[in-house]
Write a protein that holds these residues in place. Structure first.
Motif, PDB file in Angstrom:
ATOM      1  N   GLY A 369     -29.810 -22.396 -22.430  1.00  0.00           N
ATOM      2  CA  GLY A 369     -31.260 -22.597 -22.433  1.00  0.00           C
ATOM      3  C   GLY A 369     -31.794 -22.880 -23.820  1.00  0.00           C
ATOM      4  N   TYR A 370     -31.243 -22.211 -24.819  1.00  0.00           N
ATOM      5  CA  TYR A 370     -31.657 -22.443 -26.205  1.00  0.00           C
ATOM      6  C   TYR A 370     -31.121 -23.777 -26.717  1.00  0.00           C
ATOM      7  N   ASN A 371     -29.899 -24.095 -26.331  1.00  0.00           N
ATOM      8  CA  ASN A 371     -29.313 -25.370 -26.771  1.00  0.00           C
ATOM      9  C   ASN A 371     -30.105 -26.559 -26.221  1.00  0.00           C
ATOM     10  N   VAL A 372     -30.500 -26.470 -24.953  1.00  0.00           N
ATOM     11  CA  VAL A 372     -31.290 -27.550 -24.343  1.00  0.00           C
ATOM     12  C   VAL A 372     -32.642 -27.672 -25.044  1.00  0.00           C
ATOM     13  N   TYR A 373     -33.260 -26.539 -25.345  1.00  0.00           N
ATOM     14  CA  TYR A 373     -34.563 -26.564 -26.027  1.00  0.00           C
ATOM     15  C   TYR A 373     -34.447 -27.246 -27.394  1.00  0.00           C
ATOM     16  N   LYS A 374     -33.449 -26.833 -28.167  1.00  0.00           N
ATOM     17  CA  LYS A 374     -33.279 -27.410 -29.505  1.00  0.00           C
ATOM     18  C   LYS A 374     -32.955 -28.902 -29.449  1.00  0.00           C
ATOM     19  N   LYS A 375     -32.142 -29.281 -28.462  1.00  0.00           N
ATOM     20  CA  LYS A 375     -31.761 -30.688 -28.321  1.00  0.00           C
ATOM     21  C   LYS A 375     -32.963 -31.566 -27.986  1.00  0.00           C
ATOM     22  N   ASN A 376     -33.851 -31.063 -27.147  1.00  0.00           N
ATOM     23  CA  ASN A 376     -34.969 -31.874 -26.650  1.00  0.00           C
ATOM     24  C   ASN A 376     -36.257 -31.716 -27.460  1.00  0.00           C
ATOM     25  N   PHE A 377     -36.265 -30.840 -28.432  1.00  0.00           N
ATOM     26  CA  PHE A 377     -37.532 -30.533 -29.115  1.00  0.00           C
ATOM     27  C   PHE A 377     -38.076 -31.735 -29.890  1.00  0.00           C
ATOM     28  N   GLN A 378     -39.362 -32.004 -29.663  1.00  0.00           N
ATOM     29  CA  GLN A 378     -40.126 -32.986 -30.434  1.00  0.00           C
ATOM     30  C   GLN A 378     -41.428 -32.315 -30.854  1.00  0.00           C
ATOM     31  N   GLU A 379     -41.690 -32.345 -32.128  1.00  0.00           N
ATOM     32  CA  GLU A 379     -42.871 -31.653 -32.670  1.00  0.00           C
ATOM     33  C   GLU A 379     -44.155 -32.213 -32.047  1.00  0.00           C
ATOM     34  N   PRO A 380     -44.973 -31.378 -31.435  1.00  0.00           N
ATOM     35  CA  PRO A 380     -46.249 -31.867 -30.875  1.00  0.00           C
ATOM     36  C   PRO A 380     -47.199 -32.340 -31.981  1.00  0.00           C
ATOM     37  N   THR A 381     -47.931 -33.418 -31.712  1.00  0.00           N
ATOM     38  CA  THR A 381     -48.878 -33.952 -32.680  1.00  0.00           C
ATOM     39  C   THR A 381     -50.177 -34.349 -31.976  1.00  0.00           C
ATOM     40  N   ILE A 382     -51.222 -34.521 -32.761  1.00  0.00           N
ATOM     41  CA  ILE A 382     -52.509 -34.978 -32.234  1.00  0.00           C
ATOM     42  C   ILE A 382     -52.355 -36.350 -31.578  1.00  0.00           C
ATOM     43  N   GLU A 383     -51.514 -37.213 -32.179  1.00  0.00           N
ATOM     44  CA  GLU A 383     -51.311 -38.571 -31.665  1.00  0.00           C
ATOM     45  C   GLU A 383     -50.777 -38.570 -30.230  1.00  0.00           C
ATOM     46  N   GLU A 384     -50.167 -37.488 -29.843  1.00  0.00           N
ATOM     47  CA  GLU A 384     -49.626 -37.380 -28.479  1.00  0.00           C
ATOM     48  C   GLU A 384     -50.744 -37.283 -27.448  1.00  0.00           C
ATOM     49  N   GLY A 385     -51.950 -36.924 -27.919  1.00  0.00           N
ATOM     50  CA  GLY A 385     -53.086 -36.819 -27.003  1.00  0.00           C
ATOM     51  C   GLY A 385     -53.764 -35.466 -27.010  1.00  0.00           C
ATOM     52  N   PHE A 386     -53.290 -34.562 -27.847  1.00  0.00           N
ATOM     53  CA  PHE A 386     -53.896 -33.233 -27.928  1.00  0.00           C
ATOM     54  C   PHE A 386     -55.179 -33.290 -28.756  1.00  0.00           C
ATOM     55  N   THR A 387     -56.126 -32.466 -28.385  1.00  0.00           N
ATOM     56  CA  THR A 387     -57.334 -32.335 -29.202  1.00  0.00           C
ATOM     57  C   THR A 387     -57.086 -31.415 -30.388  1.00  0.00           C
ATOM     58  N   GLU A 388     -56.063 -30.563 -30.265  1.00  0.00           N
ATOM     59  CA  GLU A 388     -55.732 -29.629 -31.343  1.00  0.00           C
ATOM     60  C   GLU A 388     -54.309 -29.125 -31.127  1.00  0.00           C
ATOM     61  N   VAL A 389     -53.579 -28.955 -32.230  1.00  0.00           N
ATOM     62  CA  VAL A 389     -52.248 -28.346 -32.187  1.00  0.00           C
ATOM     63  C   VAL A 389     -52.260 -27.139 -33.117  1.00  0.00           C
ATOM     64  N   LEU A 390     -52.028 -25.969 -32.557  1.00  0.00           N
ATOM     65  CA  LEU A 390     -52.056 -24.731 -33.330  1.00  0.00           C
ATOM     66  C   LEU A 390     -50.674 -24.083 -33.333  1.00  0.00           C
ATOM     67  N   LYS A 391     -50.253 -23.592 -34.486  1.00  0.00           N
ATOM     68  CA  LYS A 391     -49.008 -22.839 -34.570  1.00  0.00           C
ATOM     69  C   LYS A 391     -49.337 -21.346 -34.538  1.00  0.00           C
ATOM     70  N   ILE A 392     -48.648 -20.636 -33.644  1.00  0.00           N
ATOM     71  CA  ILE A 392     -48.899 -19.201 -33.466  1.00  0.00           C
ATOM     72  C   ILE A 392     -47.752 -18.424 -34.094  1.00  0.00           C
ATOM     73  N   ASP A 393     -48.038 -17.711 -35.177  1.00  0.00           N
ATOM     74  CA  ASP A 393     -47.007 -16.930 -35.852  1.00  0.00           C
ATOM     75  C   ASP A 393     -46.601 -15.722 -35.015  1.00  0.00           C
ATOM     76  N   PHE A 394     -45.382 -15.265 -35.238  1.00  0.00           N
ATOM     77  CA  PHE A 394     -44.878 -14.081 -34.552  1.00  0.00           C
ATOM     78  C   PHE A 394     -45.517 -12.843 -35.174  1.00  0.00           C
ATOM     79  N   VAL A 395     -46.368 -12.193 -34.405  1.00  0.00           N
ATOM     80  CA  VAL A 395     -47.025 -10.951 -34.842  1.00  0.00           C
ATOM     81  C   VAL A 395     -46.694  -9.877 -33.810  1.00  0.00           C
ATOM     82  N   PRO A 396     -45.761  -8.979 -34.116  1.00  0.00           N
ATOM     83  CA  PRO A 396     -45.338  -7.999 -33.115  1.00  0.00           C
ATOM     84  C   PRO A 396     -46.418  -6.971 -32.802  1.00  0.00           C
ATOM     85  N   GLU A 397     -46.694  -6.831 -31.511  1.00  0.00           N
ATOM     86  CA  GLU A 397     -47.583  -5.782 -31.010  1.00  0.00           C
ATOM     87  C   GLU A 397     -46.915  -5.180 -29.795  1.00  0.00           C
TER      88      GLU A 397
END
Length: 414
Positions: A369-397
């Motif tokens: 599952g991780y190998n498939v994710y890494k193989k297929n990953f393409q960084e999301p961008t605004i040009e793809e059609g998103f109004t906003e792209v936000l990165k969510i940091d790992f904050v343990p709660e």
């Protein structure tokens, strides 16, 4: 007159048990299965006794290549009889510590049972033969697959304490564990291969007891260098950002589509449950809905009702995200993307933690599952059609002290 008939009946019963591969053991030792079935198999098989006295001192051992090795020299045994002592000193050592008041306990991972590469009775018969040759009582716990009882999880140890030690509280300062999965690199000694993992050393560390390799324990050799081969969970927590004093908000008042992107166990579901679903967002997920068509229909219906939608899948590629971006465009609905900025090694760790937190109800995602994710990953961008792209940091709660305790345990992926 009645006695011969009774003897005949007893003899027949013994023959029947022998045919089934069952063995009568002394000290009241009997096999039973524990934990809820997973894929038709109980997660742990236990050899214990209701009459055997508990002990404050526990000497735990892995079995394969610690107490025994294959007589054939193969990596995996060819049947229940393919074994010999790891070293000639093993039986006398185990007898000696038993005489000294230690309870000898075997804790072994046997994932081959779940994979149907080995039958449970094979492993059980092997353990029975070992105990028979030792001539001392030994309690044994067998983890049957890649489940929540698998070392280095402490759940086999916890089960032993709660159910197999006669209610006696152990003294951790007098307990120890011996195993060959110790994180040693290739050629840690001349001609020696690297250890498969550091799982046995982690198991002892998670419990809070001393650890030695079989070379150190039985042969008196010096300790060899090792690596944990995994993230240090305590360091992950100390390095991670602290939760903000005020809860952050990620929802909007109008309807929208949110697409989550992230590796398995990177925190996507926790994020949407914490920050979006409480505000009326409908979660669509192929794992629960089954197909993309069903997910899209549910999303369309929600938007018609004025509800927002959150797409909770790994969504690594542009093609995986395109159907929902097209839906947003056709309905004139904004579409934002939240990318889980969780390091992949931390996601691996949380994958195992999640399985333990849910007592196996949520199974770990396999490496593929991780190998498939890494193989297929393409960084999301605004040009793809998103109004906003936000990165969510790992904050343990953590939702509970138990969740934090399980997070702080060492894990390995394998």
């Amino acid at each position: 007159m009645v006695r011969p008939k009774r003897k005949a009946t007893e003899a027949a019963a013994m023959e029947a048990k022998k045919a089934r591969g069952e063995t009568d053991l002394s000290d009241g030792l009997k096999w039973h299965q524990a934990g809820e079935e997973i894929k038709g198999v109980n997660p742990v098989i236990v050899l214990s006794s209701d009459t055997l006295a508990g002990s404050q001192k526990i000497a735990g051992f892995d079995i394969d290549f610690t107490v025994i090795r294959t007589a054939s020299g193969r990596k995996f045994a060819r049947g229940s009889k393919d074994w010999t002592w790891w070293n000639d000193s093993v039986p006398e050592k185990l007898k000696a510590i038993n005489k000294d008041g230690y309870r000898v306990v075997f804790f072994t991972n046997q994932a081959g049972i779940e994979k149907q590469k080995v039958k449970p009775r094979e492993v059980m018969t092997k353990i029975e033969d070992i105990i028979s040759q030792l001539g001392i009582p030994v309690i044994a716990l067998i983890c049957t697959g890649n489940n929540h009882f698998r070392k280095p999880s402490t759940m086999m140890w916890d089960y032993f304490l709660e159910n197999c030690n006669g209610g006696v509280k152990v003294d951790l300062t007098k307990c120890y564990y011996i195993g060959d999965a110790a994180g040693r690199a290739k050629e840690w000694a001349a001609g020696k291969p690297r250890d498969f993992s550091c799982g046995d050393r982690m198991f002892a560390a998670n419990i809070g007891i001393d650890f030695k390799t079989p070379e150190e324990y039985f042969l008196g050799e010096a300790s060899a260098p090792f690596k944990w081969c995994s993230v240090d969970p305590d360091k992950v927590l100390s390095d991670a950002p602290k939760p903000p004093a005020k809860k952050q908000e990620y929802h909007v008042k109008g309807k929208e589509i949110v697409i989550l992107v992230g590796a398995p166990a990177s925190g996507k579901s926790t994020f949407r449950k914490r920050y979006l679903e409480p505000y009326g967002y409908l979660a669509v997920n192929r794992d629960t809905m089954g197909t993309m068509a069903k997910c899209l229909k549910a999303a369309k219906d929600a938007l018609k009702e004025g509800k927002s939608v959150v797409v909770d899948n790994t969504n690594p590629s542009m093609s995986a995200r395109s159907d929902f971006l097209d839906l947003a465009s056709k309905t004139g609905c904004p579409c934002r993307c939240f990318v889980m900025n969780t390091p992949i090694e931390v996601a691996h760790h949380m994958n195992m933690v999640r399985q333990n937190q849910t007592n196996g109800q949520v199974r770990r995602v396999p490496e593929v599952g991780y190998n498939v994710y890494k193989k297929n990953f393409q960084e999301p961008t605004i040009e793809e059609g998103f109004t906003e792209v936000l990165k969510i940091d790992f904050v343990p709660e953590f939702g509970s002290s138990r969740d934090e305790q399980l997070f702080r345990q060492w894990t390995f992926f394998g």
